[in-house]
Design an enzyme around this catalytic site. Structure first.
Site, PDB file in Angstrom:
ATOM      1  N   GLU A 105       0.840  -1.214   0.000  1.00 37.28           N
ATOM      2  CA  GLU A 105       0.000   0.000   0.000  1.00 37.28           C
ATOM      3  C   GLU A 105       0.869   1.256   0.000  1.00 37.28           C
ATOM      4  OE1 GLU A 105      -2.456  -1.437   3.382  1.00 37.28           O
ATOM      5  OE2 GLU A 105      -4.136  -0.834   2.109  1.00 37.28           O
ATOM      6  N   GLU A 125      -3.944  -9.462   3.456  1.00 36.48           N
ATOM      7  CA  GLU A 125      -4.792  -9.163   4.622  1.00 36.48           C
ATOM      8  C   GLU A 125      -5.980 -10.104   4.745  1.00 36.48           C
ATOM      9  OE1 GLU A 125      -3.391  -6.950   2.692  1.00 36.48           O
ATOM     10  OE2 GLU A 125      -2.717  -5.216   3.853  1.00 36.48           O
TER      11      GLU A 125
END
Ligand code: NAI
Length: 691
Positions: A105, A125
């Site tokens: 990210e 995730e």
């Protein structure tokens, strides 16, 4: 807070400012790293471009998960990303090793990304039970459109080369990465970059049907799991909402999921898998032996699977059999297995040939064993046969070589007694199919030394397994615990359930397969033989076998099977159950799902606690890791001991006592450890901390 400057190093390479994340071993984005990046961006004034790179083996493995659930300390990742996006000069991420989760990210928030060949990038995730929480679900779709679903909902990383093709890495840079990245940044500094958040071309023209069609294969096998659905909703928002609103959807999903039970369970298993591989009482200087040649005795179901695992991971292996025919059969089975994988497109022909070349066979026991660095025995499950084989192994193997047995029930000390090197005898209990299942129970006998343990652990890891060290007892950990479930299955059938009721509840909980369907798959004659040997009876199970219903291999067991092995409820079995109940004068009643679940899981928990009392397992987490890796227990439920802690050990104690009384099964009497913990208000998790 420790000094931020220790965690992010600065360097100036001409007109390019370099920020190196230095948080060994994997550069998680702990508070100091975030602060260091923010300071670093401020200090970069005057530079033509900024490069962010990781030191050591990785770019960054992502968020520091130990910070979850604690008060948040600023700056947040979003603060860092805002600063990157506001930078007047391009910020370039330079990725090597892994860029995962928050690490990726961070890279996605940069103006551009370059990577070393073979670097891995991904958003795992979903596998920890939540969604990317720092814009990943909004930026990635803006860079690559619907392809983002696979990465975010599937959770599997892709290589830098694939990422270039997909369009979210700008270039793969050969040679030393920092130098290459600086040159790339310098050469491209004058370009106008569009930040991911400002890209709209890939998300234009949202088509709900196409979106749902792309989602379908990704959620087909995640039944009962919340995080894949959370990911889908967050990605959908990227297509249907402005960036900032999409971020809000992502944040809501993240917060809802990260504090939920499934995510806690998944993180419990994630950290547990690392912990379970550490043997607490091994001397620090215990060294594994060098193993360049594995010899497997017996090329049957298990021996073949073990040999394939070795070859799959580059370890040369020889199968020893008693006759040329048996050997050929064994080798052929391995080949056929690999060929199926080639046909399905999951293995290249070249890789198959490489693996096949590492596998050899022999009927010359003494010669083959004489060349072994490690022997794993997988012959018939019979103590006399095992002793004979081990006496021969002891003579044929070089001194110092570890001799392991894949026995699933037999006493390791008994097997070791046939040798003059009991200290080098250990159990290596693989699970079927051995080339697929990750769990490896390494079984420590009373004489087993640290070298044997270190060697079995090391080789297990090397051939793709998850080794957990356990003590020597009947059934070791996993089979001993599931063995306690059997009597309750029988009783539930007698008292009111049908096979499909029990399996529906267990599969609804998330188990890969219910206990009766599993019995059909393994063959019901196996259980019948064990009962005969132990002198126990199970009226329904015995009657099913007597009716010639041995499971899938006879197309009928607890279920009927069609030619595609699809299972269907059986009228005959229902009749057997009703007749047996009548004969035994049992009044059948409707049994609630909750009771079914508790009566199947609580006996396992009770036995797990006994196993801890006896020291057969070191830690509760070892048991949970065994169940989630070898017994189809869904990781998002965290394993039996985690389940019990969630229920609360006082409730566990009371329910066990209740069921012990109403079923007359004395195995359900709460064991001393559960009594003690329940009285103290303790948990299995607290036990681990106290140890
Ligand atoms: P299997 O019957 O498929 O294979 C045994 C093989 O050993 C046969 O091919 C036989 O020819 C060979 N063999 C027998 N004596 C030998 C000798 N002296 N030298 C060389 N080869 C010899 O049995 P399977 O299922 O592979 O089981 C092997 C061991 O693995 C047993 O101890 C079993 O308890 C254990 N195990 C089995 C599991 C399963 O699901 N089948 C799971 C975990 C462990």
């Amino acid at each position: 807070m420790a000094e931020a400057s220790q965690y992010v190093e600065h360097a100036r390479d001409g007109d390019v400012h370099v920020l190196r994340i230095a948080n060994a071993p994997v550069n998680t984005l702990r508070t100091e790293v975030r602060a260091g990046l923010l300071d670093g961006l401020k200090a970069a004034g005057g530079a033509k471009a900024v490069v962010i790179i990781g030191s050591g083996r990785n770019f960054s493995a992502g968020a520091e998960m130990t910070e979850f659930g604690k008060p948040r300390v600023p700056p947040s990742l979003t603060d860092v990303f805002d600063a990157i996006e506001a930078s007047p000069v391009p910020v370039v991420a330079a990725i090597h090793g892994n860029a995962l989760g928050g690490g990726l990210e961070l890279a996605l928030a940069c103006h551009a990304r370059v990577a070393a060949p073979g670097a891995q990038v991904g958003l795992p995730e979903v596998k920890r039970g939540f969604v990317p929480g720092a814009g990943g679900t909004q930026r990635l779709p803006r860079l690559i459109g619907l392809d983002a679903l696979k990465i975010i909902v599937g959770g599997e990383p892709v290589s830098a080369e694939q990422a270039v093709k997909l369009g979210f890495i700008d270039a793969v840079v050969e040679g030393p990465l920092e130098k290459g990245a600086v040159e790339w940044a310098r050469a491209n500094a004058g370009r106008s970059f569009t930040l991911a958040r400002n890209r709209n071309d890939k998300i234009a023209g949202y088509d709900a049907a196409a979106f749902d069609a792309a989602v379908k294969p990704l959620t087909a096998r995640t039944r009962g799991q919340e995080s894949p659905l959370g990911c889908v909703e967050a990605v959908r928002a990227a297509f249907t909402m402005p960036f900032e609103e999409g971020l809000k959807v992502e944040r809501d999903q993240f917060q809802r999921l990260v504090s939920g039970e499934q995510s806690q369970a998944l993180r419990h298993i994630f950290f547990g898998e690392r912990e379970a591989q550490r043997v607490p009482d091994l001397p620090a200087d215990a060294k594994p032996l060098t193993v360049n040649k594995l010899v497997v005795i017996g090329g049957g179901t298990m021996g073949g699977g073990i040999a394939m695992s070795a070859a799959n991971f580059g370890l040369p292996v020889t199968i020893v059999e008693t006759s040329e025919e048996a050997l050929e059969r064994g080798l052929k089975r391995c080949e056929a297995n690999w060929e199926r994988t080639v046909k399905s497109g999951r293995l290249s022909q070249a890789e198959y040939e490489k693996r096949r070349a590492l596998l050899s066979g022999s009927t010359d026991f003494e010669k083959a064993v004489g060349e072994a660095d490690l022997v794993i025995e997988a012959v018939f499950e019979n103590m006399e046969v095992k002793k004979e084989v081990f006496a021969r192994l002891d003579k044929a193997a070089r001194p110092g070589v570890v001799l392991a047995s894949n026995t699933s029930t037999l006493d390791i000390d008994g097997i070791a007694s046939a040798t003059k090197r009991p200290e080098l005898v250990i159990g290596m209990h693989f699970f079927s199919p051995a080339n697929v299942m990750r769990l490896l129970e390494n079984v420590r006998g009373s004489a087993t030394n640290a070298t044997a343990i270190a060697t079995a652990t090391e080789v297990g890891k090397r051939i793709g397994k998850l080794p957990v060290l356990v003590g020597n007892c009947d059934g070791f950990v996993g089979n001993r615990m599931t063995g306690k479930r059997g009597p309750q299955v029988e009783k539930l059938l007698l008292e009111g359930c049908l096979p499909q009721d029990i399996d529906r509840v267990m599969e609804g909980y998330g188990m890969a397969m219910g206990p009766l369907a599993t019995g059909d798959l393994a063959g019901l004659d196996i259980g019948a033989a064990v009962r005969k040997a132990r002198g126990t009876v199970a009226p329904i199970a015995d009657a099913v076998v007597t009716a010639g219903r041995l499971g899938q291999k006879t197309s009928k067991g607890y279920y009927d099977y069609d030619e595609n092995r699809k299972r269907m409820p059986s009228k005959e079995v229902e009749q057997i159950i009703l007749d047996t109940a009548e004969k035994m004068q049992v009044r059948r009643r409707k049994i609630e799902d909750q009771e079914i679940l508790e009566r199947l899981l609580l006996p396992m928990v009770n036995e797990g606690a006994r196993i801890l009392e006896e020291g057969v397992a070191y830690r509760p987490i070892d048991i949970d890791v065994i169940f989630t890796n070898g017994f189809g227990w869904p990781a998002f439920r965290g394993g039996p001991m985690f389940w019990a802690d969630r229920m609360g050990l006082k409730a566990v104690r009371d329910k066990l006592a209740h069921y012990a009384e109403v079923t007359g099964d004395r195995n359900l009497q709460p064991c001393a450890l559960i009594e003690k913990l329940a009285a103290e208000g303790g948990s299995f998790a607290s036990l681990k901390r106290a140890a």
